[in-house]
Design a protein around this motif. Structure first.
Motif, PDB file in Angstrom:
ATOM      1  N   ILE A 193       0.797  -1.386   0.258  1.00 48.33           N
ATOM      2  CA  ILE A 193      -0.013  -0.493  -0.089  1.00 48.33           C
ATOM      3  C   ILE A 193       0.779   0.943  -0.196  1.00 48.33           C
ATOM      4  CG2 ILE A 193      -1.672   1.395   1.460  1.00 48.33           C
ATOM      5  CD1 ILE A 193      -2.760  -1.327   0.224  1.00 48.33           C
ATOM      6  N   GLU A 194       0.734   2.350  -0.521  1.00 49.78           N
ATOM      7  CA  GLU A 194       2.073   3.224  -1.179  1.00 49.78           C
ATOM      8  C   GLU A 194       0.682   4.925  -1.070  1.00 49.78           C
ATOM      9  OE1 GLU A 194       5.045   2.291  -4.251  1.00 49.78           O
ATOM     10  OE2 GLU A 194       3.304   3.607  -5.070  1.00 49.78           O
ATOM     11  N   ILE A 195       1.167   5.399  -0.384  1.00 48.13           N
ATOM     12  CA  ILE A 195       0.057   7.159  -0.464  1.00 48.13           C
ATOM     13  C   ILE A 195       0.477   7.628  -1.508  1.00 48.13           C
ATOM     14  CG2 ILE A 195       0.454   9.127   1.133  1.00 48.13           C
ATOM     15  CD1 ILE A 195       1.538   8.108   3.808  1.00 48.13           C
ATOM     16  N   GLU A 196      -0.409   7.641  -2.034  1.00 55.75           N
ATOM     17  CA  GLU A 196      -0.519   8.545  -3.542  1.00 55.75           C
ATOM     18  C   GLU A 196      -0.391  10.130  -3.413  1.00 55.75           C
ATOM     19  OE1 GLU A 196      -3.055   7.774  -8.078  1.00 55.75           O
ATOM     20  OE2 GLU A 196      -4.097   7.363  -5.751  1.00 55.75           O
ATOM     21  N   GLY A 197       0.582  10.284  -3.928  1.00 52.12           N
ATOM     22  CA  GLY A 197       0.551  11.812  -3.855  1.00 52.12           C
ATOM     23  C   GLY A 197       1.740  12.584  -3.207  1.00 52.12           C
ATOM     24  N   GLY A 198       1.904  11.656  -1.570  1.00 54.35           N
ATOM     25  CA  GLY A 198       2.597  11.765  -0.644  1.00 54.35           C
ATOM     26  C   GLY A 198       1.654  11.890   0.813  1.00 54.35           C
TER      27      GLY A 198
ATOM     28  N   LEU B 239      -1.119   9.620  11.389  1.00 50.87           N
ATOM     29  CA  LEU B 239      -0.111  10.495  11.151  1.00 50.87           C
ATOM     30  C   LEU B 239       0.608  10.618   9.468  1.00 50.87           C
ATOM     31  CD1 LEU B 239       0.917  10.893  15.047  1.00 50.87           C
ATOM     32  CD2 LEU B 239      -1.365  12.473  13.347  1.00 50.87           C
ATOM     33  N   GLN B 240       1.488   9.434   9.778  1.00 43.46           N
ATOM     34  CA  GLN B 240       2.438   9.043   8.486  1.00 43.46           C
ATOM     35  C   GLN B 240       1.303   9.592   7.394  1.00 43.46           C
ATOM     36  OE1 GLN B 240       5.121   5.695   8.557  1.00 43.46           O
ATOM     37  NE2 GLN B 240       5.003   5.731   6.131  1.00 43.46           N
ATOM     38  N   ARG B 241       0.815   9.097   7.224  1.00 43.42           N
ATOM     39  CA  ARG B 241      -0.043   9.184   6.052  1.00 43.42           C
ATOM     40  C   ARG B 241      -0.479  10.553   5.589  1.00 43.42           C
ATOM     41  NH1 ARG B 241      -5.672   8.028   6.719  1.00 43.42           N
ATOM     42  NH2 ARG B 241      -6.390  10.379   7.499  1.00 43.42           N
ATOM     43  N   ILE B 242      -0.689  11.490   6.791  1.00 43.99           N
ATOM     44  CA  ILE B 242      -0.989  12.825   6.464  1.00 43.99           C
ATOM     45  C   ILE B 242       0.036  14.493   6.274  1.00 43.99           C
ATOM     46  CG2 ILE B 242      -3.307  13.200   7.279  1.00 43.99           C
ATOM     47  CD1 ILE B 242      -2.179  14.287  10.083  1.00 43.99           C
ATOM     48  N   GLY B 243       1.371  13.452   6.512  1.00 37.47           N
ATOM     49  CA  GLY B 243       2.731  13.907   6.345  1.00 37.47           C
ATOM     50  C   GLY B 243       3.664  13.941   7.923  1.00 37.47           C
ATOM     51  N   SER B 244       2.737  13.905   8.760  1.00 39.44           N
ATOM     52  CA  SER B 244       3.199  14.374  10.905  1.00 39.44           C
ATOM     53  C   SER B 244       3.540  13.098  11.481  1.00 39.44           C
ATOM     54  CB  SER B 244       1.890  14.916  11.132  1.00 39.44           C
ATOM     55  OG  SER B 244       0.595  15.554  10.516  1.00 39.44           O
ATOM     56  N   TYR B 245       3.916  12.746  10.945  1.00 38.70           N
ATOM     57  CA  TYR B 245       5.486  11.540  10.944  1.00 38.70           C
ATOM     58  C   TYR B 245       6.007  10.567  10.721  1.00 38.70           C
ATOM     59  CZ  TYR B 245       5.853   7.995  14.894  1.00 38.70           C
ATOM     60  OH  TYR B 245       6.815   7.177  16.724  1.00 38.70           O
ATOM     61  N   PRO B 246       6.450  11.434   9.719  1.00 35.18           N
ATOM     62  CA  PRO B 246       7.923  10.464   8.963  1.00 35.18           C
ATOM     63  C   PRO B 246       8.609   9.802   9.637  1.00 35.18           C
ATOM     64  CG  PRO B 246       8.739  12.674   9.448  1.00 35.18           C
ATOM     65  CD  PRO B 246       7.363  12.988   9.677  1.00 35.18           C
ATOM     66  N   PRO B 247       9.043   8.728   8.496  1.00 31.40           N
ATOM     67  CA  PRO B 247       9.613   7.919   8.708  1.00 31.40           C
ATOM     68  C   PRO B 247      11.100   7.822   9.232  1.00 31.40           C
ATOM     69  CG  PRO B 247       9.256   7.345   6.507  1.00 31.40           C
ATOM     70  CD  PRO B 247       8.081   8.165   7.408  1.00 31.40           C
TER      71      PRO B 247
ATOM     72  N   ALA C  27      -9.856   0.765   6.373  1.00 28.71           N
ATOM     73  CA  ALA C  27      -9.504   0.379   7.505  1.00 28.71           C
ATOM     74  C   ALA C  27      -9.113   1.929   8.698  1.00 28.71           C
ATOM     75  CB  ALA C  27      -7.613  -0.175   7.538  1.00 28.71           C
ATOM     76  N   HIS C  28      -8.002   2.987   7.292  1.00 31.53           N
ATOM     77  CA  HIS C  28      -8.165   4.044   8.308  1.00 31.53           C
ATOM     78  C   HIS C  28      -9.357   4.893   8.229  1.00 31.53           C
ATOM     79  CE1 HIS C  28      -3.148   4.769   7.490  1.00 31.53           C
ATOM     80  NE2 HIS C  28      -3.449   3.279   7.710  1.00 31.53           N
ATOM     81  N   LEU C  29     -10.084   5.071   8.117  1.00 27.47           N
ATOM     82  CA  LEU C  29     -11.619   5.605   7.996  1.00 27.47           C
ATOM     83  C   LEU C  29     -11.790   4.903   9.256  1.00 27.47           C
ATOM     84  CD1 LEU C  29     -12.813   5.844   3.957  1.00 27.47           C
ATOM     85  CD2 LEU C  29     -11.841   7.454   5.405  1.00 27.47           C
ATOM     86  N   ARG C  30     -12.231   3.679   9.289  1.00 27.01           N
ATOM     87  CA  ARG C  30     -13.125   3.279  10.845  1.00 27.01           C
ATOM     88  C   ARG C  30     -11.785   3.512  12.134  1.00 27.01           C
ATOM     89  NH1 ARG C  30     -16.854   0.779  13.855  1.00 27.01           N
ATOM     90  NH2 ARG C  30     -15.685  -0.577  15.438  1.00 27.01           N
ATOM     91  N   LEU C  31     -10.418   3.431  11.894  1.00 25.96           N
ATOM     92  CA  LEU C  31      -9.803   3.829  12.898  1.00 25.96           C
ATOM     93  C   LEU C  31     -10.097   5.661  13.517  1.00 25.96           C
ATOM     94  CD1 LEU C  31      -7.998   3.673  15.257  1.00 25.96           C
ATOM     95  CD2 LEU C  31      -5.300   4.285  13.345  1.00 25.96           C
ATOM     96  N   GLU C  32     -10.197   6.710  12.161  1.00 31.65           N
ATOM     97  CA  GLU C  32     -10.139   7.956  12.144  1.00 31.65           C
ATOM     98  C   GLU C  32     -11.478   7.812  13.466  1.00 31.65           C
ATOM     99  OE1 GLU C  32      -9.845   9.395   8.143  1.00 31.65           O
ATOM    100  OE2 GLU C  32      -7.107   9.643   8.421  1.00 31.65           O
ATOM    101  N   ALA C  33     -12.843   7.171  13.012  1.00 32.36           N
ATOM    102  CA  ALA C  33     -14.169   7.649  13.484  1.00 32.36           C
ATOM    103  C   ALA C  33     -14.440   7.016  14.604  1.00 32.36           C
ATOM    104  CB  ALA C  33     -14.454   6.344  13.095  1.00 32.36           C
ATOM    105  N   GLY C  34     -12.699   6.251  14.928  1.00 30.23           N
ATOM    106  CA  GLY C  34     -12.979   6.559  16.562  1.00 30.23           C
ATOM    107  C   GLY C  34     -14.122   5.495  17.157  1.00 30.23           C
ATOM    108  N   ASP C  35     -14.870   4.691  16.632  1.00 30.97           N
ATOM    109  CA  ASP C  35     -15.756   3.941  17.390  1.00 30.97           C
ATOM    110  C   ASP C  35     -15.182   2.520  17.614  1.00 30.97           C
ATOM    111  OD1 ASP C  35     -17.417   6.047  17.069  1.00 30.97           O
ATOM    112  OD2 ASP C  35     -18.063   5.817  14.824  1.00 30.97           O
TER     113      ASP C  35
END
Length: 323
Positions: A4-9, A46-54, A306-314
């Motif tokens: 799985i890659e992050i399209e466009g960074g 956080l990594q997906r949105i650029g806030s936690y780089p490897p 899976a990310h949307l499920r985690l972000e929803a917080g339910d």
């Protein structure tokens, strides 16, 4: 292999895309794992949105924990053999068909666990052990105050503290989550949306150790909750990074305020943690005292869901990708 890659960074969850990359190769001191399941964790968001780089040298592929079989062994690696069932802590690279990891950062999968359950363990167990047991110094008979009790880290911390013989005060934001925390073993479970958290924590006697994933919004609450000699450990700042803390009160309580991250620790430090976890925590896993609940599983190509499920917080427990 599929990854799985992050399209466009850095993009939203729907920017995650399935791609193919060359199979990685295990170097000296490493093993390659044929990944069967990969845990999904908040640092991935956080990594997906650029806030936690490897960290330097780590894979840019998301994913900090996996479970599967050893399918390649690098030079100088003696513990593992081909086909061994392992789970491992990664600095990155989990959302993929294969992952290479320092052989010292892998642990055997107990016979009672399947790969989905095993993939839910490394990131959370390492985090709880390093922060609650080591930095927080939680002891049998002491009380742990835990915010975000039904998160992946939360459900693991409840069970690990209980296995140690400590008491747990859990806070959640819905009645259903508060009930789930009780079912998992919390001694006191408080619903933040109903009633006064400060009063509920005080009625329970306060806390010796606080595991704080909330940050700024709970700073005053946490300081009030600390008993004399208490330890307040910050591992997340979901409500903000900047908080006002009355340092004089902290001093008068002879309390400790500390924080840490796991991903950027050295390979040797992670290896030390893995050895201690295998010695202290793995018997609890083998005996069934520690069995983090699985909220949902998604196939690799549905990582965005899976990310949307985690972000929803339910969710209650861990979200895992199957591969």
């Amino acid at each position: 292999m599929r990854v799985i890659e992050i399209e466009g960074g850095a993009g939203p969850a729907d920017g995650l895309r399935l791609a193919e990359r060359p199979d990685p190769v295990a170097g000296p001191g490493e093993i390659r794992i044929r990944v069967r399941a990969a845990g999904v964790n908040r640092p991935d968001l956080l990594q997906r949105i650029g806030s936690y780089p490897p960290p330097p040298g780590a894979s840019d592929i998301l994913g900090l924990e996996v479970a599967g079989e050893v399918d390649q062994i690098g030079d100088g690696t003696t513990r593992w053999k081909l086909g061994d069932r392992v789970c491992a802590l990664l600095a990155g690279g989990g959302y993929a068909g294969q992952a290479v990891v320092d052989a010292r950062h892998a642990l055997p999968v107990p016979d009672a666990l399947d790969f989905v359950q095993a993939a839910a363990l490394p990131e959370t167990v390492f985090t709880v052990f390093a922060n609650v047991f080591e930095a927080g110094g939680l002891q049998p008979g002491e009380t742990l105050l835990l915010h975000g009790a039904t998160s992946g880290i939360g459900v693991t911390a409840i069970q690990m503290a209980g296995a140690l013989g400590a008491l747990v005060i859990a806070t959640s934001r819905t009645a259903a989550k508060a009930a789930a925390a009780l079912d998992l073993g919390a001694d006191v479970s408080l619903n933040a949306a109903k009633g006064d958290l400060a009063q509920g924590i005080a009625s329970a006697g306060g806390a010796d150790v606080i595991l704080d994933m909330v940050g700024a919004a709970y700073a005053e609450l946490n300081l009030n909750a600390l008993r004399a000699g208490g330890r307040w450990v910050v591992i997340g700042t979901q409500s903000g990074n900047l908080a006002q803390v009355d340092l004089l009160r902290l001093m008068l309580k002879q309390a400790v305020l500390t924080g840490s991250t796991l991903r950027r620790r050295s390979a040797d430090e992670k290896a030390r943690l893995a050895a201690e976890i295998e010695r202290v925590v793995w018997p609890w896993v083998a005996s069934g005292k520690l069995r983090p609940p699985i909220d949902a599983t998604f196939p690799l190509e549905q990582a965005a869901l899976a990310h949307l499920r985690l972000e929803a917080g339910d969710h209650v427990g861990k979200i895992v990708l199957t591969i």
